[in-house]
Structures are given as C-alpha cells and as structure tokens.
Scaffold this motif. Structure first.
Motif, short mmCIF file in Angstrom:
data_model
loop_
_atom_site.label_atom_id
_atom_site.label_comp_id
_atom_site.label_asym_id
_atom_site.label_seq_id
_atom_site.Cartn_x
_atom_site.Cartn_y
_atom_site.Cartn_z
N SER A 1 -2.95 -10.92 1.98
CA SER A 1 -1.94 -9.72 1.03
C SER A 1 -0.62 -9.76 2.27
O SER A 1 -0.71 -8.58 2.99
N ASN B 1 0.61 -1.16 -0.36
CA ASN B 1 0.31 0.05 -0.07
C ASN B 1 1.15 1.12 -0.05
O ASN B 1 0.94 2.45 -0.34
N ARG C 1 -8.13 -13.38 0.78
CA ARG C 1 -6.46 -13.26 0.59
C ARG C 1 -5.36 -13.09 1.77
O ARG C 1 -6.79 -12.36 2.75
#
Ligand code: IPE
Ligand code: IPE
Ligand code: MG
Length: 247
Positions: A194, A65, A192
């Motif tokens: 991540s 991110n 998921r």
C-alpha cells in the motif's frame, strides 16, 4: 552481506491496518476504531523503546487515504492526530524519543501542522529512540520529491547528475539519516505494501498477522520480533545452508 539476524531489528515499520473492521465487528462507526487504534500507538511505541528498538515508523494515513476517504473520517483522523501529538509529549520526553512526521504534512489543516511541528521541535534533541509517523504519506510521492530536489540542485549547479547514486537518493528521501527498514509488520491480514516506504523497505523482512491494529499488543509485537530473529537475511547472496535455514 549475509546476516543471520539472531538480534533485534534496528528499524521496525508497521502498517497499522484494521481499525474499520475492528469497529464494524462491534457495530461502532469507523472513527471509534481509529480512536482505539490511536491508543495502541502509545503502547507499542513505549514497548519498542523498552526493548531497544531504535527506529519505529508507523503508517497512520496514506496519501491515497487522504484524498479518497470521506471527509468526516478524515476530519476525525486529523483531530486524533492533533490531540495525539499534544498528549504524547511527556511520554516522548520521558523515553528520550525523537518524533517526526513523514509525508506531505504541508497539505494538512493548519492546526495539525502546528502541533506536529511543535512536537518535532520539542523532541529534536532526543536521540536514543526515533518515532516517525507517516501521514499523508506516499512512497511514490516521496521518491518523486527526492527526484525533484536532486534536479533542483543539479540545475543550481550544486551537483553533477553523473554523481547521483543510491546513497545520494537515500539522503533526499523523507527518512534521510535513518537506517533501512529491517522488519515490516502489517496487521489485519492484507498481503500488500500500500505505497509504504518503497525505498526503505527494499530488503525488509515481512511479517503479516490477522490481528487487527486495535488488538495488536506487546505479545503480538514480541511474536513478530521473535519470528524476525529466526530469519536469514541474504540481500541477494547465496547462503551455505548447513544449519537448515530457509533458502
Ligand atoms: C487503518 O485502518 C487506519 C487507516 C488507514 C487510517 P482502516 O481504516 O484501513 O481499517 P479497515 O482496513 O477498514 O479495517
Ligand atoms: C494502508 O491501509 C494505510 C494505512 C494503514 C495507514 P489501507 O487500508 O488504506 O490500505 P489498502 O487500501 O487496503 O491497500
Ligand atoms: Mg485498511
């Protein structure tokens, strides 16, 4: 090692996802969703403290991110984090919660580092509950950091590489001293991991809900915990299924 849970998880980890979708559905910018999500953090932290959950780890921002999202969104998140770590101090102290950041904090803006470190220092003596916020966190980066630390010690003659085992690696990850994750919750329906807690979630029970993080309240938390208490944890062993539990 078979465990009929029937009891509370010691360590809950949450992938707090869905802030952007929450804002989008209201026609608001993503930052509004993050603001709403930050409000949830306090509710869930105090709810976990009240229920007797010793360790809560929240995924606020992944390393991916941090490098891949637009600068204005990251700036808004950084300011939210800085403000949050200041505003939460009384709540953390009242509830005897030790606060920690996991992830590469050193890469964040100086003002954020400073306030996070201040809150870590302030709460360092608290010991009945633990809140870890994962920021600029990557599970692979964490394992690489542990490998580098072990290699440095080996080079310095402080350890023999033949002695490196899982227990020793566990003492070099960011969560050293904390128990493994028992229950891993992900909001907003994505199936998921991540890059979250790859080491610590090795046998975590997974709970995925479609509820978006800004809507995740104590009732949803209770639902996840109740689901967990009905699971049978096998850690690779065989269960004698006389009670009809899921294999
Ligand atoms: C999770 O919400 C919070 C962060 C990753 C910072 P998202 O921002 O990923 O929300 P969606 O997935 O776009 O809805
Ligand atoms: C994972 O959410 C990280 C956090 C919730 C902080 P993302 O929204 O970034 O995950 P992906 O990209 O959908 O896998
Ligand atoms: Mg997302």
């Amino acid at each position: 090692m078979i465990e009929q849970t029937g009891r509370l998880p010691r360590h809950i980890a949450i992938i707090m996802d869905g802030n952007g979708r929450w804002a989008g559905r209201r026609g608001e910018p993503r930052a509004v969703g993050h603001q709403a999500g930050a409000g949830r953090v306090r509710d869930i932290t105090t709810a976990c403290a009240r229920k007797g959950i010793e360790y809560l780890t929240l995924y606020a921002l992944s390393a991916e991110n941090y490098i891949r999202r637009p600068a204005p969104e990251i700036d808004a998140l950084m300011e939210l984090l800085r403000q949050y770590t200041i505003d939460e101090r009384p709540t953390l102290m009242e509830n005897d919660i030790r606060f920690r950041i996991i992830g590469r904090l050193e890469e964040l803006p100086a003002g954020v580092i400073e306030e996070c470190r201040n809150t870590e220092r302030l709460t360092a003596g608290n010991n009945s509950r633990n809140l870890s916020i994962a920021v600029n966190y990557g599970g692979r980066a964490e394992i690489a950091d542990a490998a580098r630390a072990l290699a440095a010690k080996a080079r310095a003659g402080m350890l023999n590489p033949d002695e490196i085992d899982e227990e020793m690696v566990g003492r070099h990850v960011y969560t050293a001293g904390m128990p493994d994750v028992d229950l891993l919750i992900r909001t907003a329906g994505e199936h998921r991991i991540s890059n979250f807690l790859l080491w610590q979630a090795w046998y975590a029970e997974l709970y995925i809900t479609d509820v978006l993080w800004p809507d995740f309240d104590e009732e949803e938390l209770d639902r996840a915990i109740r689901d967990y208490t009905r699971r049978t944890r096998k850690f690779g062993a065989v269960v004698n299924d006389s009670e009809g539990h899921k294999g």
